[in-house]
Scaffold this motif. Structure first.
Motif, PDB file in Angstrom:
ATOM      1  N   ILE A 526     -33.379  19.456 -55.940  1.00  0.00           N
ATOM      2  CA  ILE A 526     -33.648  18.620 -57.112  1.00  0.00           C
ATOM      3  C   ILE A 526     -32.483  18.670 -58.087  1.00  0.00           C
ATOM      4  O   ILE A 526     -32.070  17.650 -58.663  1.00  0.00           O
ATOM      5  N   LEU A 527     -31.907  19.876 -58.265  1.00  0.00           N
ATOM      6  CA  LEU A 527     -30.754  19.999 -59.152  1.00  0.00           C
ATOM      7  C   LEU A 527     -29.553  19.206 -58.628  1.00  0.00           C
ATOM      8  O   LEU A 527     -28.837  18.552 -59.400  1.00  0.00           O
ATOM      9  N   GLN A 528     -29.325  19.266 -57.310  1.00  0.00           N
ATOM     10  CA  GLN A 528     -28.225  18.494 -56.722  1.00  0.00           C
ATOM     11  C   GLN A 528     -28.445  16.991 -56.901  1.00  0.00           C
ATOM     12  O   GLN A 528     -27.501  16.248 -57.230  1.00  0.00           O
ATOM     13  N   MET A 529     -29.671  16.535 -56.672  1.00  0.00           N
ATOM     14  CA  MET A 529     -29.961  15.109 -56.855  1.00  0.00           C
ATOM     15  C   MET A 529     -29.799  14.701 -58.315  1.00  0.00           C
ATOM     16  O   MET A 529     -29.265  13.619 -58.617  1.00  0.00           O
ATOM     17  N   LYS A 530     -30.197  15.574 -59.232  1.00  0.00           N
ATOM     18  CA  LYS A 530     -30.046  15.278 -60.652  1.00  0.00           C
ATOM     19  C   LYS A 530     -28.578  15.203 -61.039  1.00  0.00           C
ATOM     20  O   LYS A 530     -28.151  14.297 -61.778  1.00  0.00           O
ATOM     21  N   ALA A 531     -27.776  16.172 -60.516  1.00  0.00           N
ATOM     22  CA  ALA A 531     -26.341  16.156 -60.815  1.00  0.00           C
ATOM     23  C   ALA A 531     -25.680  14.903 -60.253  1.00  0.00           C
ATOM     24  O   ALA A 531     -24.826  14.277 -60.899  1.00  0.00           O
ATOM     25  N   GLY A 532     -26.058  14.513 -59.033  1.00  0.00           N
ATOM     26  CA  GLY A 532     -25.505  13.296 -58.451  1.00  0.00           C
ATOM     27  C   GLY A 532     -25.878  12.060 -59.246  1.00  0.00           C
ATOM     28  O   GLY A 532     -25.047  11.165 -59.465  1.00  0.00           O
ATOM     29  N   ALA A 533     -27.125  11.998 -59.704  1.00  0.00           N
ATOM     30  CA  ALA A 533     -27.553  10.850 -60.502  1.00  0.00           C
ATOM     31  C   ALA A 533     -26.802  10.791 -61.826  1.00  0.00           C
ATOM     32  O   ALA A 533     -26.396   9.710 -62.287  1.00  0.00           O
ATOM     33  N   GLU A 534     -26.596  11.966 -62.461  1.00  0.00           N
ATOM     34  CA  GLU A 534     -25.835  11.989 -63.710  1.00  0.00           C
ATOM     35  C   GLU A 534     -24.393  11.544 -63.496  1.00  0.00           C
ATOM     36  O   GLU A 534     -23.821  10.819 -64.316  1.00  0.00           O
ATOM     37  N   ASP A 535     -23.800  11.972 -62.388  1.00  0.00           N
ATOM     38  CA  ASP A 535     -22.426  11.565 -62.105  1.00  0.00           C
ATOM     39  C   ASP A 535     -22.334  10.051 -61.902  1.00  0.00           C
ATOM     40  O   ASP A 535     -21.413   9.394 -62.421  1.00  0.00           O
ATOM     41  N   VAL A 536     -23.275   9.491 -61.156  1.00  0.00           N
ATOM     42  CA  VAL A 536     -23.291   8.037 -60.954  1.00  0.00           C
ATOM     43  C   VAL A 536     -23.472   7.314 -62.278  1.00  0.00           C
ATOM     44  O   VAL A 536     -22.813   6.298 -62.559  1.00  0.00           O
ATOM     45  N   TRP A 537     -24.358   7.829 -63.125  1.00  0.00           N
ATOM     46  CA  TRP A 537     -24.589   7.190 -64.425  1.00  0.00           C
ATOM     47  C   TRP A 537     -23.346   7.241 -65.298  1.00  0.00           C
ATOM     48  O   TRP A 537     -23.003   6.259 -65.967  1.00  0.00           O
ATOM     49  N   ASN A 538     -22.662   8.399 -65.322  1.00  0.00           N
ATOM     50  CA  ASN A 538     -21.445   8.517 -66.134  1.00  0.00           C
ATOM     51  C   ASN A 538     -20.361   7.553 -65.661  1.00  0.00           C
ATOM     52  O   ASN A 538     -19.676   6.912 -66.468  1.00  0.00           O
ATOM     53  N   ARG A 539     -20.197   7.447 -64.346  1.00  0.00           N
ATOM     54  CA  ARG A 539     -19.196   6.521 -63.814  1.00  0.00           C
ATOM     55  C   ARG A 539     -19.542   5.068 -64.174  1.00  0.00           C
ATOM     56  O   ARG A 539     -18.678   4.268 -64.574  1.00  0.00           O
ATOM     57  N   THR A 540     -20.818   4.718 -64.024  1.00  0.00           N
ATOM     58  CA  THR A 540     -21.255   3.356 -64.358  1.00  0.00           C
ATOM     59  C   THR A 540     -21.072   3.068 -65.841  1.00  0.00           C
ATOM     60  O   THR A 540     -20.627   1.987 -66.243  1.00  0.00           O
TER      61      THR A 540
END
Length: 643
Positions: A526-540
């Motif tokens: 869950i932490l990895q998925m959350k970190a990945g989602a945050e990274d995608v959001w920051n890039r977007t």
């Protein structure tokens, strides 16, 4: 005096003459055309001659002839004809008047003269007017044949058709017109002039115009004596009618006899049609088919299906594709065509095989639009008809091929209940699995759950024990017999079973290990998925920020926060209701399963099933059914017949 007369004529010309309205673009385009120049010159000459027609002279002439011949209206008409013959001497360059508007040359008369002619013709008895009309047709054909003037005939014919349409539709006129057409087929100008007179029959009804074309002009094309001008004129008439129908909203209806007359002419290899005429007729075939098929297709297409099926025999490749397409349209839109096909199948086996092959080749598109129930019934009937009996001789190749196609399509379409049954089975399995998982989760283990207890009690029942022991006994006997007589086959079967069981065991272990990994490391995942989602959001967010202004970004952020708040509210509301619905459903499913379990245990496990108990259940079911039927019968009877 002469100058005043000239001014009066000029004023009369400006006020009463109806000229065709042509746009400036059309005028400039046709200015240099020889056809346009001839048309303009001929119209001007006719207009000049019509200016010499004085209505006061005609009135004086008619009054005088009425005094001398008071009871002879035919003589009155002859004098009117002679007067126009003397005044209008122009020879028409186009016997079909295709260069002009439909009401030409009648529209060249001023309004007062038109009204006077109409009132004069209305005062004539109908039988005299019919006789005069037929004579005018004959005179028109004769003058066109001899190269004389025919304009005055056309003006009087059009005037009579406008004020007395019943005269044009009378049997005497149509019979005379048919006789003149039959005798003038080989004389192009005369035939075209008579075809022009046909346009006065339908007036403004498109349905009647189409009927006139198919009744009068199509038979002329079917003869082998027509020349190019006649074919071109008939083709132009059809194009004009089709164009009017396509632009208008009037519904037209074409009968089978007219449609198949046109259809056979289009594909006739021995016709006398010119190549460009046959090409245009072929291009217009689909439009003609629409006129025949589109009006009440669920009731009328049964009239076309038999003739279409018969025409599959010995036809060209192009005609075959067209006929097959029309046959499929009949089957799809009119259910009665399936019964007609069943009746015609035996007599037209070869044609039916072609239709079956076409359906088989176009199966993906056909099965989406066809009535599957009617199609399935037809296939069953055809298979029952084609299945050979034991006493018959050799089966023909067409019968074998038809049976093969019917069997293949019958298997492909399947049973009407097949899809519903599959869906019901899947739904039952899903519900059962959900219930078992919920039951095991509630009690902690399978053995302690309700399902485990039912399963244990089921295995401990004496009947089940006897079945298991009997199965093991016969299994051991089969094993001994197989190892004694066919050991290699038994070893091969055992090898396959062991391989399948080991594969399933490995798959179960793989599934269990992955599930265990997901359960044990769920927080890390869950932490990895959350970190990945945050990274995608920051890039977007960075990409959007680089493409727009800070003010727009702040507005986007406010809308996104508002949207997230709404999603949070709706999620809370939806999750609450879904949880409540799931809990209620689980309770109802548990209660239903408990009732079913109790019923099975009480009626099938605790007490043996005997003949007497089966009779008792049958009696109860029969009584319940009888009471229900009686109740509904009385209800319907009281609601319909009591009053």
């Amino acid at each position: 005096d002469e100058s005043s007369d000239q001014e009066k004529k000029t004023e009369n010309k400006e006020n009463h003459i109806t000229k065709p309205r042509v746009s400036s673009k059309t005028k400039s385009k046709k200015k240099g055309s020889p056809v346009a120049q001839v048309k303009k010159a001929e119209r001007e000459v006719l207009l000049e001659q019509l200016e010499g027609v004085d209505i006061s002279d005609i009135k004086t002439l008619i009054l005088d002839v009425k005094k001398r011949f008071p009871n002879h209206p035919r003589v009155w008409l002859k004098d009117v004809q002679s007067y126009f013959h003397m005044k209008v001497t122009l020879r028409e360059s186009d016997p079909g008047m295709m260069m002009y508007e439909p009401n030409y040359p009648y529209n060249m008369l001023d309004t007062e003269l038109q009204d006077f002619l109409s009132s004069t013709f209305r005062d004539i008895p109908e039988n005299v007017l019919i006789s005069f009309y037929t004579e005018m047709l004959e005179s028109l054909a004769k003058d066109v044949r001899n190269g004389a003037c025919g304009y005055y005939h056309r003006i009087l014919l059009q005037s009579m058709s406008h004020c007395c349409p019943k005269v044009v539709h009378s049997k005497e006129v149509t019979a005379k017109l048919q006789l003149l057409l039959d005798s003038s087929v080989t004389r192009s100008k005369e035939c075209v002039a008579l075809l022009w007179s046909l346009q006065m029959i339908p007036r403004n009804k498109l349905d009647t115009k189409l009927k006139v074309w198919f009744t009068w002009m199509l038979p002329i094309l079917q003869t082998r004596k027509t020349e190019r001008p006649v074919q071109d004129y008939i083709l132009r008439c059809l194009e004009n009618i089709v164009s009017e129908i396509s632009e208008g909203k009037e519904e037209v209806e074409l009968g089978p006899s007219d449609f198949f007359g046109y259809f056979d002419l289009v594909f006739s290899p021995n016709s006398n049609l010119l190549s460009h005429v046959q090409t245009v007729l072929l291009e217009t075939l689909d439009l003609v088919k629409c006129f025949a098929f589109d009006s009440r297709p669920d009731k009328r297409l049964r009239s076309f299906f038999p003739s279409l099926l018969i025409r599959l025999q010995q036809c060209s490749t192009q005609q075959k594709s067209v006929v097959l397409r029309y046959l499929l349209e009949c089957l799809v839109q009119d259910a009665q065509c399936w019964l007609l096909w069943q009746q015609m199948f035996g007599k037209h086996l070869s044609n039916s095989v072609m239709l079956l092959e076409h359906i088989h080749d176009n199966w993906p598109s056909f099965i989406k639009i066809v009535n599957k129930t009617a199609f399935k019934q037809t296939l069953n009937y055809l298979m029952a008809t084609l299945t050979p009996t034991s006493g018959k001789g050799k089966v023909k190749e067409n019968q074998r091929r038809a049976l093969e196609l019917c069997t293949d399509m019958s298997h492909a379409i399947g049973s009407p209940l097949k899809g519903a049954l599959k869906l019901a089975v899947v739904a039952m399995i899903v519900v059962s699995v959900i219930y078992v998982l919920h039951d095991v989760k509630e009690f902690g283990s399978f053995q302690a759950s309700r399902t485990g207890r039912v399963y244990s009690s089921f295995l401990q029942h004496q009947t089940v024990i006897n079945v298991i022991s009997t199965t093991r006994l016969y299994g051991g006997m089969v094993h001994k017999y197989g190892m004694a007589h066919v050991p290699l086959l038994m070893e091969y079967l055992y090898t396959i079973c062991n391989s399948v069981s080991s594969t399933l065991a490995l798959f179960a272990v793989f599934l269990q290990s992955n599930l265990n990994y997901l359960i044990d490391n769920r927080e890390h995942i869950i932490l990895q998925m959350k970190a990945g989602a945050e990274d995608v959001w920051n890039r977007t967010y960075s990409m959007i920020g680089s493409l727009t202004t800070p003010e727009n970004m702040s507005q986007i952020e406010r809308r996104a926060l508002l949207y997230m708040d709404l999603c949070r509210e709706y999620w809370a509301w939806g999750s609450t209701h879904v949880t409540l619905l799931a809990a209620t459903g689980a309770e109802q499913a548990t209660a239903l399963f408990g009732a079913a379990q109790e019923f099975v245990v009480n009626n099938f496990i605790n007490e043996p099933v005997t003949i007497d108990r089966l009779k008792e259940w049958g009696l109860v079911l029969f009584t319940l059914t009888t009471d229900t039927v009686s109740h509904y019968y009385e209800t319907v009877y009281n609601a319909t017949f009591a009053k």
